[in-house]
Design a protein around this motif. Structure first.
Motif, PDB file in Angstrom:
ATOM      1  N   LYS A  94       0.846  -1.192   0.000  1.00 37.27           N
ATOM      2  CA  LYS A  94       0.000   0.000   0.000  1.00 37.27           C
ATOM      3  C   LYS A  94       0.882   1.243   0.000  1.00 37.27           C
ATOM      4  N   LYS A  95       1.849   1.281   0.904  1.00 36.10           N
ATOM      5  CA  LYS A  95       2.782   2.417   1.006  1.00 36.10           C
ATOM      6  C   LYS A  95       3.551   2.625  -0.304  1.00 36.10           C
ATOM      7  N   LEU A  96       3.985   1.506  -0.900  1.00 35.20           N
ATOM      8  CA  LEU A  96       4.765   1.606  -2.131  1.00 35.20           C
ATOM      9  C   LEU A  96       3.959   2.268  -3.254  1.00 35.20           C
ATOM     10  N   ILE A  97       2.711   1.848  -3.391  1.00 36.94           N
ATOM     11  CA  ILE A  97       1.855   2.442  -4.428  1.00 36.94           C
ATOM     12  C   ILE A  97       1.627   3.926  -4.129  1.00 36.94           C
ATOM     13  N   GLU A  98       1.342   4.230  -2.873  1.00 35.96           N
ATOM     14  CA  GLU A  98       1.122   5.635  -2.504  1.00 35.96           C
ATOM     15  C   GLU A  98       2.353   6.468  -2.842  1.00 35.96           C
ATOM     16  N   HIS A  99       3.519   5.916  -2.575  1.00 37.77           N
ATOM     17  CA  HIS A  99       4.762   6.623  -2.829  1.00 37.77           C
ATOM     18  C   HIS A  99       4.926   6.912  -4.328  1.00 37.77           C
ATOM     19  N   GLU A 100       4.570   5.948  -5.159  1.00 37.64           N
ATOM     20  CA  GLU A 100       4.655   6.159  -6.612  1.00 37.64           C
ATOM     21  C   GLU A 100       3.708   7.281  -7.051  1.00 37.64           C
ATOM     22  N   LEU A 101       2.497   7.251  -6.536  1.00 37.25           N
ATOM     23  CA  LEU A 101       1.510   8.257  -6.932  1.00 37.25           C
ATOM     24  C   LEU A 101       1.910   9.634  -6.403  1.00 37.25           C
ATOM     25  N   GLU A 102       2.398   9.660  -5.175  1.00 38.25           N
ATOM     26  CA  GLU A 102       2.793  10.935  -4.576  1.00 38.25           C
ATOM     27  C   GLU A 102       3.967  11.558  -5.325  1.00 38.25           C
ATOM     28  N   GLY A 103       4.903  10.719  -5.753  1.00 37.88           N
ATOM     29  CA  GLY A 103       6.053  11.215  -6.504  1.00 37.88           C
ATOM     30  C   GLY A 103       5.658  11.860  -7.813  1.00 37.88           C
ATOM     31  N   PHE A 104       4.435  11.646  -8.226  1.00 35.54           N
ATOM     32  CA  PHE A 104       3.932  12.196  -9.474  1.00 35.54           C
ATOM     33  C   PHE A 104       2.943  13.332  -9.210  1.00 35.54           C
ATOM     34  N   GLY A 105       2.963  13.839  -8.011  1.00 36.10           N
ATOM     35  CA  GLY A 105       2.119  15.000  -7.699  1.00 36.10           C
ATOM     36  C   GLY A 105       0.671  14.676  -7.365  1.00 36.10           C
ATOM     37  N   ILE A 106       0.369  13.397  -7.130  1.00 38.81           N
ATOM     38  CA  ILE A 106      -1.008  13.043  -6.752  1.00 38.81           C
ATOM     39  C   ILE A 106      -1.089  12.986  -5.233  1.00 38.81           C
ATOM     40  N   ARG A 107      -2.107  13.630  -4.670  1.00 42.56           N
ATOM     41  CA  ARG A 107      -2.321  13.581  -3.225  1.00 42.56           C
ATOM     42  C   ARG A 107      -3.634  12.862  -2.977  1.00 42.56           C
ATOM     43  N   LEU A 108      -3.571  11.794  -2.183  1.00 43.51           N
ATOM     44  CA  LEU A 108      -4.741  10.947  -1.981  1.00 43.51           C
ATOM     45  C   LEU A 108      -5.495  11.307  -0.701  1.00 43.51           C
ATOM     46  N   ASN A 109      -6.816  11.375  -0.812  1.00 43.23           N
ATOM     47  CA  ASN A 109      -7.686  11.644   0.343  1.00 43.23           C
ATOM     48  C   ASN A 109      -7.200  12.828   1.170  1.00 43.23           C
ATOM     49  N   LYS A 110      -6.824  13.881   0.480  1.00 48.64           N
ATOM     50  CA  LYS A 110      -6.263  15.040   1.150  1.00 48.64           C
ATOM     51  C   LYS A 110      -6.855  16.294   0.519  1.00 48.64           C
ATOM     52  N   GLN A 111      -7.023  17.324   1.322  1.00 47.70           N
ATOM     53  CA  GLN A 111      -7.482  18.609   0.788  1.00 47.70           C
ATOM     54  C   GLN A 111      -6.247  19.450   0.456  1.00 47.70           C
ATOM     55  N   PRO A 112      -6.372  20.394  -0.485  1.00 51.82           N
ATOM     56  CA  PRO A 112      -5.246  21.298  -0.715  1.00 51.82           C
ATOM     57  C   PRO A 112      -4.855  21.973   0.600  1.00 51.82           C
ATOM     58  N   PRO A 113      -3.549  22.179   0.821  1.00 49.51           N
ATOM     59  CA  PRO A 113      -3.107  22.746   2.101  1.00 49.51           C
ATOM     60  C   PRO A 113      -3.744  24.107   2.390  1.00 49.51           C
ATOM     61  N   GLY A 114      -4.097  24.320   3.665  1.00 42.67           N
ATOM     62  CA  GLY A 114      -4.701  25.586   4.068  1.00 42.67           C
ATOM     63  C   GLY A 114      -3.636  26.650   4.286  1.00 42.67           C
ATOM     64  N   MET A 115      -2.973  27.027   3.201  1.00 42.69           N
ATOM     65  CA  MET A 115      -1.970  28.095   3.323  1.00 42.69           C
ATOM     66  C   MET A 115      -1.892  28.859   2.005  1.00 42.69           C
ATOM     67  N   THR A 116      -1.541  30.131   2.097  1.00 43.42           N
ATOM     68  CA  THR A 116      -1.328  30.881   0.858  1.00 43.42           C
ATOM     69  C   THR A 116       0.118  31.320   0.798  1.00 43.42           C
ATOM     70  N   PHE A 117       0.626  31.334  -0.412  1.00 43.68           N
ATOM     71  CA  PHE A 117       2.020  31.671  -0.640  1.00 43.68           C
ATOM     72  C   PHE A 117       2.035  32.704  -1.761  1.00 43.68           C
ATOM     73  N   ARG A 118       2.389  33.934  -1.403  1.00 42.18           N
ATOM     74  CA  ARG A 118       2.356  34.993  -2.418  1.00 42.18           C
ATOM     75  C   ARG A 118       3.748  35.575  -2.613  1.00 42.18           C
ATOM     76  N   ARG A 119       4.252  35.458  -3.831  1.00 48.49           N
ATOM     77  CA  ARG A 119       5.560  36.066  -4.110  1.00 48.49           C
ATOM     78  C   ARG A 119       5.399  37.565  -4.226  1.00 48.49           C
ATOM     79  N   LYS A 120       6.465  38.306  -3.920  1.00 50.96           N
ATOM     80  CA  LYS A 120       6.406  39.752  -4.056  1.00 50.96           C
ATOM     81  C   LYS A 120       7.767  40.283  -4.503  1.00 50.96           C
ATOM     82  N   GLU A 121       7.859  41.596  -4.697  1.00 54.24           N
ATOM     83  CA  GLU A 121       9.069  42.197  -5.259  1.00 54.24           C
ATOM     84  C   GLU A 121      10.185  42.356  -4.221  1.00 54.24           C
ATOM     85  N   LYS A 122       9.781  42.821  -3.030  1.00 51.73           N
ATOM     86  CA  LYS A 122      10.807  43.020  -1.995  1.00 51.73           C
ATOM     87  C   LYS A 122      10.215  42.807  -0.608  1.00 51.73           C
TER      88      LYS A 122
END
Ligand SMILES: Nc1nc2c(ncn2[C@@H]2O[C@H](COP(=O)(O)OP(=O)(O)OP(=O)(O)O)[C@@H](O)[C@H]2O)c(=O)[nH]1
Ligand SMILES: [K+]
Ligand SMILES: [Mg+2]
Length: 367
Positions: free
Chosen positions: A157-185
């Motif tokens: 189970k872990k091995l399969i999850e690891h393969e999927l995660e390495g490809f940017g898939i997140r299982l049974n998870k919500q997008p993280p509750g954080m914002t990241f905003r780049r700025k000039e300075k």
């Protein structure tokens, strides 16, 4: 791939504590960058049998797409055949299925596309076998069924999850509750409403410097970790619900079955004796979070056999209109709705109104 292996082993050797969290964060960022590079066109990965991260060329049909992912010979094709009545070759040897075979499951008026996929092996995400094609196709699914053979080690189970995660898939998870905003300075700033967050400014700075980001505002409303931070900076992550289908339960005892049945997101089945398949389809329905909306032509009863099926993230009257025909919304005046989403029967609503499962809708057009 050599570099990835080196970083993974360094991470394994590094103790996790406050003092190393910046260093670990930097390693995680490096890893994410290398994995992304590996997927970019022209990466020329070893064994590139999976192509450049392109999925199988199968049209999306129906209301939702579900993919069967797992190691070889766990019974994916047997499941597709039993659930959809399609034919996909079944055999006792590994890698029987070499391409993507689609089928359709009908449930509660919805058409659910089910994809049988070739078996994957460890290292699939890095280009082994057809792994990349399989996982790229999995990325296009609304639900992933990770199929496991209950006689094989649970570590699979872990091995399969690891393969999927390495490809940017997140299982049974919500997008993280954080914002990241780049700025000039102004450097890196970190604000949060949490009293004792797992992330601290130093770790954030260390990850950012790996990305050569020197100015950004990070705001955290949930207790995210460094993996979440890397995900937010990398972008292109997909958040997909997942059911672990534990197959071949005809081979285990009732006691063992009782243990498996209690685990979250697990669905035990025996594909070839068709045990648990109804439960599985119902569970798919719940995880897909679909709504059935009945259309009511003026002066007639709604057709309960043929609902318009909407995903929960497009559950407005506008989403309903667009699902029927792109042009409808231009002529939209208001809608009459019967059902649990409204107080009156019927109630006049605008296009922003949020519908609920089994609502009845009548569209009134401008003349
Ligand atoms: N005992 C038992 N065997 C099963 C069950 N389901 C499938 N099998 C057997 O497992 C073997 C592999 O089944 P497949 O459906 O070909 O498995 P697959 O996952 O599609 O395999 P690949 O396409 O090679 O990756 C076959 O011999 C099936 O008959 C089950 O519920 N119980
Ligand atoms: K097989
Ligand atoms: Mg197969």
């Amino acid at each position: 791939m050599q570099k990835i292996a080196e970083i993974e082993s360094e991470m394994a050797k590094t103790q996790k504590n406050k003092a190393t969290s910046g260093h670990l964060g930097m390693l995680k960022a490096k890893l994410a960058k290398l994995r992304r590079e590996l997927l970019e066109p022209g990466a020329g990965a070893a064994g590139g049998g999976g192509g450049k991260g392109e999925g199988f060329d199968v049209n999306k049909v129906g209301d939702a797409r579900v993919g069967l992912v797992g190691f070889p010979s766990v019974g994916k094709s047997t499941l597709l055949n039993k659930l959809t009545g399609t034919f996909s070759e079944v055999a006792s040897y590994e890698f029987t299925t070499l391409t993507c075979i689609p089928g359709v499951v009908r449930y509660r008026g919805a058409k659910i596309q089910l994809l049988d996929l070739p078996g994957i092996i460890e290292g699939a995400k890095d280009g082994k076998g057809r792994g990349r094609q399989v996982i790229s196709t999995a990325r296009t699914c609304n639900l992933i069924l990770v199929v496991l053979d209950c006689l094989k080690p649970i570590s699979h189970k872990k091995l399969i999850e690891h393969e999927l995660e390495g490809f940017g898939i997140r299982l049974n998870k919500q997008p993280p509750g954080m914002t990241f905003r780049r700025k000039e300075k102004g450097g890196i700033s970190f604000t949060t409403t949490l009293s004792n967050p797992r992330l601290d400014l130093d770790t954030i700075k260390s990850v950012c410097s790996e990305y050569r980001i020197h100015n950004a505002d990070v705001y955290m409303k949930e207790d995210c970790d460094v993996d979440d931070l890397v995900d937010v900076i990398e972008g292109s992550r997909v958040y997909i619900p997942c059911i672990y289908v534990i197959n071949k339960i005809d081979q285990i005892t009732l006691e063992e079955l009782n243990v498996i049945s209690r685990l979250p997101h697990y669905c035990p089945v025996c594909a070839y004796k068709e045990w648990g398949l109804e439960e599985l389809v119902h569970m798919c329905w719940e995880y897909l979070d679909l709504l059935r909306i009945y259309t009511k032509p003026k002066g007639r009863l709604p057709d309960y056999n043929d609902p318009v099926v909407l995903p929960a993230n497009r559950n407005t009257v506008e989403g309903f209109c667009n699902r029927i025909h792109k042009g409808i919304i231009k002529q939209f005046k208001y809608a009459l709705v019967w059902g649990t989403s409204v107080k009156h029967r019927p109630q006049k609503v605008g296009k922003e109104h949020v519908l609920q499962d089994e609502d009845i809708v009548q569209i009134v057009k401008k003349i």
